[in-house]
Write an enzyme that holds these catalytic residues in place. Structure first.
Site, PDB file in Angstrom:
ATOM      1  N   ASP A 190     -14.114   6.787   6.350  1.00  0.00           N
ATOM      2  CA  ASP A 190     -15.484   7.284   6.194  1.00  0.00           C
ATOM      3  C   ASP A 190     -15.939   8.129   7.383  1.00  0.00           C
ATOM      4  OD1 ASP A 190     -15.690   6.145   3.671  1.00  0.00           O
ATOM      5  OD2 ASP A 190     -16.489   4.262   4.432  1.00  0.00           O
ATOM      6  N   ARG A 237       0.818  -1.212   0.000  1.00  0.00           N
ATOM      7  CA  ARG A 237       0.000   0.000   0.000  1.00  0.00           C
ATOM      8  C   ARG A 237       0.857   1.270   0.000  1.00  0.00           C
ATOM      9  NH1 ARG A 237      -5.133  -0.067   0.916  1.00  0.00           N
ATOM     10  NH2 ARG A 237      -5.158  -1.963   2.143  1.00  0.00           N
ATOM     11  N   ARG A 252      -9.948   2.326  -2.870  1.00  0.00           N
ATOM     12  CA  ARG A 252      -8.735   1.871  -2.195  1.00  0.00           C
ATOM     13  C   ARG A 252      -8.641   2.576  -0.850  1.00  0.00           C
ATOM     14  NH1 ARG A 252      -6.512  -2.455  -3.685  1.00  0.00           N
ATOM     15  NH2 ARG A 252      -4.576  -1.806  -2.703  1.00  0.00           N
ATOM     16  N   HIS A 310     -19.667   9.639  -0.034  1.00  0.00           N
ATOM     17  CA  HIS A 310     -20.001   8.340   0.525  1.00  0.00           C
ATOM     18  C   HIS A 310     -21.516   8.142   0.469  1.00  0.00           C
ATOM     19  CE1 HIS A 310     -19.438   4.763   2.942  1.00  0.00           C
ATOM     20  NE2 HIS A 310     -20.504   5.127   3.630  1.00  0.00           N
TER      21      HIS A 310
HETATM   22  C1  GAR Z   1     -20.789   6.045  -5.424  1.00  0.00           C
HETATM   23  O1  GAR Z   1     -22.061   5.675  -4.956  1.00  0.00           O
HETATM   24  C2  GAR Z   1     -19.930   6.531  -4.287  1.00  0.00           C
HETATM   25  O2  GAR Z   1     -20.645   7.240  -3.306  1.00  0.00           O
HETATM   26  C3  GAR Z   1     -19.417   5.233  -3.733  1.00  0.00           C
HETATM   27  O3  GAR Z   1     -19.137   4.440  -4.859  1.00  0.00           O
HETATM   28  C4  GAR Z   1     -20.010   4.829  -5.924  1.00  0.00           C
HETATM   29  C5  GAR Z   1     -19.158   5.149  -7.117  1.00  0.00           C
HETATM   30  O4  GAR Z   1     -19.953   5.402  -8.232  1.00  0.00           O
HETATM   31  N1  GAR Z   1     -18.257   5.435  -2.923  1.00  0.00           N
HETATM   32  C6  GAR Z   1     -17.973   4.700  -1.859  1.00  0.00           C
HETATM   33  O5  GAR Z   1     -18.657   3.762  -1.479  1.00  0.00           O
HETATM   34  C7  GAR Z   1     -16.702   5.093  -1.130  1.00  0.00           C
HETATM   35  N2  GAR Z   1     -16.699   4.578   0.190  1.00  0.00           N
HETATM   36  P1  GAR Z   1     -19.388   6.238  -9.438  1.00  0.00           P
HETATM   37  O6  GAR Z   1     -18.069   5.566  -9.858  1.00  0.00           O
HETATM   38  O7  GAR Z   1     -20.431   6.102 -10.498  1.00  0.00           O
HETATM   39  O8  GAR Z   1     -19.177   7.643  -8.989  1.00  0.00           O
END
Ligand code: GAR
Length: 212
Positions: free
Chosen positions: A141, A61, A87, A105
């Site tokens: 988060d 990482r 990541r 989020h």
């Molecule tokens: C979105 O819903 C975002 O909020 C979430 O992943 C999705 C990505 O969609 N993010 C997380 O869960 C981060 N912890 P996208 O690639 O279409 O923007």
């Protein structure tokens, strides 16, 4: 030059919302850790500079985060926006960008950090769900909340319908948060975010309110 770096891992719909928002920035670069992210093609269509830092090419990482930071820093960004970047970032990386690293989020934090937020929300039987834009801190988060949007959970909702309605709100609040940041309207004090001159919008429940 005001520059924005967007980090993605997949579909890139939040990235697209940022690219379509006409943000007050002179340069936008998109970086993906996943060479197959479909968002990369969308970014190219919008004329954003794209690059890939594939995490699988690094032994750990720390090494990946160092390479990612090196790539990010070539753009000298005012802000780095995580947009579905899946990541976990090392403490060192987060500290390096403290106060200029934002994330979206899909839940009303601090409820449902982590993955599968919509399924867990349905399982808990909550009545109000939503999404959060926050500054990234060492705790996953968590971190100072910039803006949230709330939607009702309907009796007929499935994980898919709930995700779709939350995503619509994500596409509204993320560009708003980034715009505020770029306009220097965000005051960050310990865990509190203050937005200079925000007002209420009645279409959904936003806190703080979006401009009409
Ligand atoms: C979105 O819903 C975002 O909020 C979430 O992943 C999705 C990505 O969609 N993010 C997380 O869960 C981060 N912890 P996208 O690639 O279409 O923007």
């Amino acid at each position: 030059m005001k520059s924005l770096v967007i980090l993605i891992s997949g579909r890139g719909s939040n990235m697209q919302a940022l690219l379509e928002a006409g943000l007050p920035v002179e340069h936008i670069a998109v970086i993906s850790n996943n060479p197959d992210a479909s968002g990369l093609e969308i970014a190219r269509r919008y004329g954003a500079e794209t690059s890939i830092v594939d995490h699988r090419a690094f032994p750990d990482r720390q090494a990946f985060d160092r390479a990612l930071a090196e790539k990010i820093d070539t753009h000298q960004p005012k802000l780095i926006a995580l947009a579905g970047f899946m990541r976990i970032l090392s403490d060192r990386f987060v500290q390096h960008y403290q106060g200029r690293l934002m994330n979206i989020h899909p839940s009303l934090l601090p409820a449902f950090p982590g993955l599968d937020t919509h399924a867990r929300a349905l399982q808990e039987g909550i009545k109000i769900h939503g999404c959060t834009v926050h500054f990234v801190t060492l705790q996953l988060d968590h971190g100072p909340i910039v803006i949230q949007a709330a939607i009702p959970v309907l009796p007929e909702d499935t994980e898919k319908t709930l995700a779709a309605r939350v995503l619509q709100q994500e596409h509204r609040i993320y560009p708003q948060a980034v715009r505020w940041f770029m306009e220097d309207r965000i005051r960050l004090d310990a865990n509190q975010v203050e937005i200079v001159d925000s007002c209420v919008n009645e279409i959904a429940l936003y806190s703080p309110g979006l401009p009409e």
